[in-house]
Design a protein around this motif. Structure first.
Motif, PDB file in Angstrom:
ATOM      1  N   GLY A   1       0.440  -1.377  -0.091  1.00  0.00           N
ATOM      2  CA  GLY A   1      -0.038   0.182  -0.070  1.00  0.00           C
ATOM      3  C   GLY A   1       0.274   1.206   0.065  1.00  0.00           C
ATOM      4  N   SER A   2       1.728   1.782   0.832  1.00  0.00           N
ATOM      5  CA  SER A   2       2.388   2.018   0.775  1.00  0.00           C
ATOM      6  C   SER A   2       4.272   2.246   1.281  1.00  0.00           C
ATOM      7  N   GLN A   3       4.141   3.072   0.974  1.00  0.00           N
ATOM      8  CA  GLN A   3       5.973   3.510   1.954  1.00  0.00           C
ATOM      9  C   GLN A   3       6.106   3.166   2.959  1.00  0.00           C
ATOM     10  N   GLY A   4       5.117   3.717   3.838  1.00  0.00           N
ATOM     11  CA  GLY A   4       5.838   3.354   5.456  1.00  0.00           C
ATOM     12  C   GLY A   4       6.774   4.265   6.043  1.00  0.00           C
ATOM     13  N   ARG A   5       7.850   3.450   6.813  1.00  0.00           N
ATOM     14  CA  ARG A   5       8.596   3.821   6.956  1.00  0.00           C
ATOM     15  C   ARG A   5      10.212   3.048   6.693  1.00  0.00           C
ATOM     16  N   ASN A   6       9.346   2.753   5.313  1.00  0.00           N
ATOM     17  CA  ASN A   6      10.520   1.555   4.819  1.00  0.00           C
ATOM     18  C   ASN A   6      11.857   2.413   5.075  1.00  0.00           C
ATOM     19  N   ARG A   7      12.109   3.520   4.481  1.00  0.00           N
ATOM     20  CA  ARG A   7      13.331   3.992   4.008  1.00  0.00           C
ATOM     21  C   ARG A   7      14.348   4.261   5.583  1.00  0.00           C
ATOM     22  N   GLU A   8      13.538   4.266   6.508  1.00  0.00           N
ATOM     23  CA  GLU A   8      14.033   4.405   8.402  1.00  0.00           C
ATOM     24  C   GLU A   8      14.254   3.517   8.641  1.00  0.00           C
ATOM     25  N   GLU A   9      13.650   2.423   8.921  1.00  0.00           N
ATOM     26  CA  GLU A   9      14.580   1.203   8.842  1.00  0.00           C
ATOM     27  C   GLU A   9      15.249   0.510   8.070  1.00  0.00           C
ATOM     28  N   ALA A  10      15.282   0.468   6.726  1.00  0.00           N
ATOM     29  CA  ALA A  10      16.511   0.469   6.260  1.00  0.00           C
ATOM     30  C   ALA A  10      17.877   1.091   6.617  1.00  0.00           C
ATOM     31  N   LEU A  11      17.574   2.600   6.724  1.00  0.00           N
ATOM     32  CA  LEU A  11      18.698   2.934   6.927  1.00  0.00           C
ATOM     33  C   LEU A  11      19.313   2.425   8.567  1.00  0.00           C
ATOM     34  N   ASP A  12      18.370   2.273   9.223  1.00  0.00           N
ATOM     35  CA  ASP A  12      18.915   2.250  11.053  1.00  0.00           C
ATOM     36  C   ASP A  12      19.445   0.091  10.813  1.00  0.00           C
ATOM     37  N   ALA A  13      18.689  -0.325   9.846  1.00  0.00           N
ATOM     38  CA  ALA A  13      18.954  -1.911   9.978  1.00  0.00           C
ATOM     39  C   ALA A  13      21.276  -1.883   8.965  1.00  0.00           C
ATOM     40  N   LEU A  14      20.269  -0.899   8.868  1.00  0.00           N
ATOM     41  CA  LEU A  14      21.969  -0.621   7.577  1.00  0.00           C
ATOM     42  C   LEU A  14      23.653  -0.190   8.986  1.00  0.00           C
ATOM     43  N   ALA A  15      22.785   0.949   9.521  1.00  0.00           N
ATOM     44  CA  ALA A  15      24.066   0.931  10.349  1.00  0.00           C
ATOM     45  C   ALA A  15      24.134   0.472  11.663  1.00  0.00           C
ATOM     46  N   LEU A  16      23.396  -0.658  12.008  1.00  0.00           N
ATOM     47  CA  LEU A  16      23.121  -1.855  13.359  1.00  0.00           C
ATOM     48  C   LEU A  16      24.381  -2.860  12.600  1.00  0.00           C
TER      49      LEU A  16
END
Length: 253
Positions: A233-248
């Motif tokens: 349906g939408s991007q939602g928090r995709n960008r924030e979650e993907a970036l936080d995961a990469l940082a981890l």
């Protein structure tokens, strides 16, 4: 809006985990190589978050060096994310993990074509989904034996994103539209970083879908990391979650 579960981005440089039985949700990105830059069928396909770890050649305290495949495997296993790393609502997808990460690239017609992985010491890819199956995510780590190979994979991924606003899976009927590069905050410690977003409109069976994904790839030396998140349906928090995961993942190098 489709009633099908979300699907991931087109397989990226690292490729994407094989799709499991329905239901469920593209590295990396679209059949991109390098890790850099996931594809999960509407039947619980796992978002390809392919992360490639290329071990650094210099001996800095924060740049890992792997002199053997065993060391590279340990590194990939340590850096790839588990369900709990994404949050309390995430569970293992089916399939969950693989140590085979084929390289996918877009051909002249923007069809995603899989290529055999080359110069890889070790790889690990893991896919997760939320309990309600409204979101899927993946992380990938690939340890190359040459920094130049990792850099070339990132470059090819960027080029494919700029060239192909629409992509499709040459082996199936999946199709992505509105594929484009996006700006995300740079993570300190990476040599380079690239990100893309898009939307799956047809699943592996040719049925209508509405799955939005974000795919982020980072490189540190000959280490490539990739994460992707997809939602219905939408991007939602995709960008924030993907970036936080990469940082981890980066913090574990």
């Amino acid at each position: 809006m489709s009633t099908q579960p979300p699907s991931g981005p087109p397989p990226g440089p690292l490729g994407a985990p094989a799709a499991g039985p329905p239901p469920a949700p593209r590295p990396r990105r679209r059949g991109r190589p390098v890790l850099v830059g996931a594809a999960v069928a509407a039947a619980v396909a796992a978002v390809a978050v392919a992360a490639v770890l290329v071990l650094g050649r210099d001996g800095g305290a924060h740049r890992p060096r792997a002199g053997a495949s065993a060391q590279a495997r340990e590194l990939a296993d340590r850096v790839a994310l588990a369900p709990g790393d994404w949050g309390p609502t995430f569970r293992r997808a089916d399939p969950y993990e693989s140590d085979e990460v084929p390289r996918s690239v877009a051909d002249e017609d923007c069809a995603l074509v899989r290529k055999p992985a080359a110069h890889v010491l070790a790889a690990r890819q893991r896919a997760v989904r939320t309990a309600d199956r409204t979101a899927v995510a993946s992380s990938a780590v690939v340890v190359h034996d040459d920094e130049g190979v990792a850099a070339a994979a990132v470059a090819r991924s960027r080029a494919d994103t700029r060239r192909c606003a629409t992509e499709y899976d040459a082996r199936h009927r999946k199709r992505w539209e509105d594929v484009h590069a996006v700006d995300v905050p740079d993570l300190e410690g990476l040599d380079e970083q690239t990100a893309e977003q898009g939307r799956m409109i047809l699943d592996a069976n040719g049925r209508e879908a509405d799955s939005h994904y974000t795919l982020i790839t980072g490189r540190k030396g000959n280490v490539l990391l990739q994460t992707s998140v997809g939602r219905s349906g939408s991007q939602g928090r995709n960008r924030e979650e993907a970036l936080d995961a990469l940082a981890l993942m980066l913090s574990r190098l």
